[in-house]
Design an enzyme around this catalytic site. Structure first.
Site, PDB file in Angstrom:
ATOM      1  N   LYS A 299       0.808  -1.227   0.000  1.00 43.95           N
ATOM      2  CA  LYS A 299       0.000   0.000   0.000  1.00 43.95           C
ATOM      3  C   LYS A 299       0.841   1.278   0.000  1.00 43.95           C
ATOM      4  O   LYS A 299       0.424   2.301  -0.502  1.00 43.95           O
ATOM      5  CB  LYS A 299      -0.945  -0.008   1.206  1.00 43.95           C
ATOM      6  CG  LYS A 299      -2.018  -1.084   1.061  1.00 43.95           C
ATOM      7  CD  LYS A 299      -3.348  -0.600   1.584  1.00 43.95           C
ATOM      8  CE  LYS A 299      -4.479  -1.495   1.115  1.00 43.95           C
ATOM      9  NZ  LYS A 299      -4.400  -2.859   1.678  1.00 43.95           N
TER      10      LYS A 299
ATOM     11  N   GLU B  97      -9.318   7.159   3.482  1.00 44.35           N
ATOM     12  CA  GLU B  97     -10.250   6.246   4.135  1.00 44.35           C
ATOM     13  C   GLU B  97      -9.472   4.996   4.486  1.00 44.35           C
ATOM     14  O   GLU B  97      -8.459   4.693   3.839  1.00 44.35           O
ATOM     15  CB  GLU B  97     -11.403   5.889   3.188  1.00 44.35           C
ATOM     16  CG  GLU B  97     -11.117   4.728   2.213  1.00 44.35           C
ATOM     17  CD  GLU B  97     -10.029   5.029   1.174  1.00 44.35           C
ATOM     18  OE1 GLU B  97      -9.706   6.208   0.963  1.00 44.35           O
ATOM     19  OE2 GLU B  97      -9.499   4.064   0.576  1.00 44.35           O
TER      20      GLU B  97
ATOM     21  N   SER C 272       1.428  -9.883  -0.961  1.00 46.75           N
ATOM     22  CA  SER C 272       1.178  -8.441  -0.866  1.00 46.75           C
ATOM     23  C   SER C 272       1.533  -7.845   0.492  1.00 46.75           C
ATOM     24  O   SER C 272       1.791  -6.649   0.599  1.00 46.75           O
ATOM     25  CB  SER C 272      -0.288  -8.162  -1.191  1.00 46.75           C
ATOM     26  OG  SER C 272      -1.134  -8.980  -0.395  1.00 46.75           O
TER      27      SER C 272
HETATM   28  C1  LIG Z   1      -5.245  -3.907   1.464  1.00 44.73           C
HETATM   29  C2  LIG Z   1      -4.554  -5.163   1.191  1.00 44.73           C
HETATM   30  C3  LIG Z   1      -4.939  -6.015   0.111  1.00 44.73           C
HETATM   31  C4  LIG Z   1      -6.125  -5.762  -0.764  1.00 44.73           C
HETATM   32  O1  LIG Z   1      -6.085  -4.574  -1.506  1.00 44.73           O
HETATM   33  P1  LIG Z   1      -5.784  -4.548  -3.066  1.00 44.73           P
HETATM   34  O2  LIG Z   1      -6.084  -3.133  -3.454  1.00 44.73           O
HETATM   35  O3  LIG Z   1      -6.688  -5.532  -3.746  1.00 44.73           O
HETATM   36  O4  LIG Z   1      -4.353  -4.892  -3.271  1.00 44.73           O
HETATM   37  C5  LIG Z   1      -4.188  -7.153  -0.117  1.00 44.73           C
HETATM   38  N1  LIG Z   1      -3.151  -7.486   0.665  1.00 44.73           N
HETATM   39  C6  LIG Z   1      -2.755  -6.709   1.710  1.00 44.73           C
HETATM   40  C7  LIG Z   1      -1.590  -7.142   2.525  1.00 44.73           C
HETATM   41  C8  LIG Z   1      -3.440  -5.524   1.998  1.00 44.73           C
HETATM   42  O5  LIG Z   1      -3.049  -4.770   3.040  1.00 44.73           O
END
Ligand SMILES: *Cc1c(COP(=O)(O)O)cnc(C)c1O
Length: 411
Positions: free
Chosen positions: A86, A108, A375
């Site tokens: 993020k 948000e 992610s």
């Molecule tokens: C917020 C988040 C997501 C989901 O958000 P996307 O916009 O679909 O990437 C996925 N993995 C993690 C670790 C997150 O913090």
């Protein structure tokens, strides 16, 4: 000058109230100028290296590769500053806000990860920051509230509606209409009104560009397949975008939750979502016959959302990206398996992508080169995962996994 897409097939667009139209036009012009400006990207690259910790590693998962019969690589976005992808978007938009002469950013947040990233970026750049968060989410995700405050952000509880993410988006939009002159709204995923889906995709595409260079270096060719989890869609579109014109299979993992009935999952693709215009963009949403968003469920807060970014909805409809879902239990099992085998604790969101890769490995050609975008890291989830893994059924599952691995080692 290249122009960003406003529509992706029948999805996308900009459905904003009249009062916000000038703000969106100003943002669109500022973004169009920044994305053509080498100095903007040079500054982001420097901050990416020195502050975020880029490039993040592409880690060969050697033990899992042996077990699965494929060549598995894990892209470790969890090693980025604040623990997930993020920050790539939050920092890019914070730098843009500064270019626009705005002294203040707002955001948000649902689980708090995007709020945390925005607060950190704002602290780094000396911007004032206010984060809107549903009261229910503030109670559920208290460590992130604390983190945002440490970074100097004001966290404002939202008491409307269900007091969760959707209400936080509405509160941020409302605040923006009141403070457009000095404020930029840092939206947290590749959705919302134009130009956000294109802008967030470009800022997150650093993930895919790094994957490309890193796989080329270690394999001398492109990967066969890439998996990424899909909440709003920012880490997945960022990982996929540089491969859209290549012969690489792209797979999006949605939250299958605890069942297939409405309210039990957040699986918008695969025929469960329908076309709607919600929160200023047209896409596929989980909604009832009257167009009200349905409640969703996922063990992972980041995938627990009724909408999906317009470009991914389009790529799903055209078949360029294949979507499937992993259940809560499959994601939890993937957390345990990845941690055990590789010494990496993935976020619950990312574990959905890992679960699909583990499920499908047996159907792939042996030796296939597969990348899973991890992610985020799972430390943030320990308050949720620890009580679950302490349950008797999970303890015996984990013990049988250990026994299985010892048996394999002995062979
Ligand atoms: C917020 C988040 C997501 C989901 O958000 P996307 O916009 O679909 O990437 C996925 N993995 C993690 C670790 C997150 O913090």
């Amino acid at each position: 000058m290249r122009r960003d897409e406003r529509y992706y097939g029948r999805f996308g667009g900009r459905y904003v109230p009249e009062v916000l139209r000038p703000a969106f036009e100003e943002l669109e012009a500022a973004w169009a100028a920044a994305r053509e400006d080498g100095a903007y990207w040079e500054l982001l690259e420097r901050l990416g290296r020195d502050f975020i910790g880029r490039p993040t590693p592409l880690c060969p998962a050697e033990r899992l590769s042996d077990e699965l019969g494929i060549k598995l690589y894990l892209k470790l976005e969890g090693q980025a500053q604040t623990g997930a992808h993020k920050i790539n978007n939050a920092l890019g938009q914070a730098v843009l806000a500064k270019r626009m002469g705005k002294a203040r950013v707002i955001a948000e947040t649902g689980a708090g990860q995007h709020g945390l990233a925005t607060a950190a970026a704002a602290a780094k750049l000396g911007l004032e920051c206010e984060v809107f968060m549903g009261e229910v989410d503030m109670a559920r995700q208290h460590p992130n509230v604390f983190g945002m405050r440490m970074f100097g952000a004001k966290v404002t509880p939202v008491r409307e509606g269900s007091r969760t993410l959707t209400d936080a988006v509405n509160a941020a939009m409302k605040n923006w209409t009141e403070r457009v002159s000095d404020t930029h709204y840092v939206l947290g995923s590749a959705l919302g009104a134009h130009p956000y889906p294109a802008m967030v995709r470009e800022l997150q595409s650093v993930i895919g560009r790094e994957i490309k260079a890193q796989v080329m270096e270690s394999e001398g060719r492109l990967p066969d397949r890439i998996y990424a989890c899909v909440g709003g869609g920012s880490n997945s579109i960022g990982a996929f975008a540089p491969f859209l014109d290549e012969r690489v299979e792209l797979v999006g993992a949605e939250a299958g939750g605890r069942g297939s009935r409405p309210g039990e999952h957040a699986s918008r693709m695969g025929g469960r979502g329908s076309v709607g215009i919600v929160q200023a963009y047209k896409s596929l949403f989980l909604q009832d016959g009257d167009g009200s968003l349905l409640a969703t469920h996922s063990v992972s807060a980041g995938l627990d959302y009724a909408g999906i970014g317009p470009q991914l909805a389009h790529l799903g409809e055209t078949g360029r990206v294949r979507f499937d879902s992993a259940s809560d239990d499959e994601a939890l099992a993937a957390v345990a398996r990845t941690a055990r085998a590789e010494g990496i604790l993935p976020a619950l969101e990312s574990a959905h992508a890992l679960a699909l890769a583990y499920r499908e490995a047996g159907t792939m050609k042996p030796g296939s080169v597969v990348v899973v975008n991890v992610s985020g890291r799972g430390d943030k989830d320990l308050f949720i995962t620890a009580p679950i893994f302490d349950r008797a059924d999970w303890i015996s599952f984990l013990e049988s996994e250990i026994a299985g691995m010892r048996a394999e080692d002995a062979i």
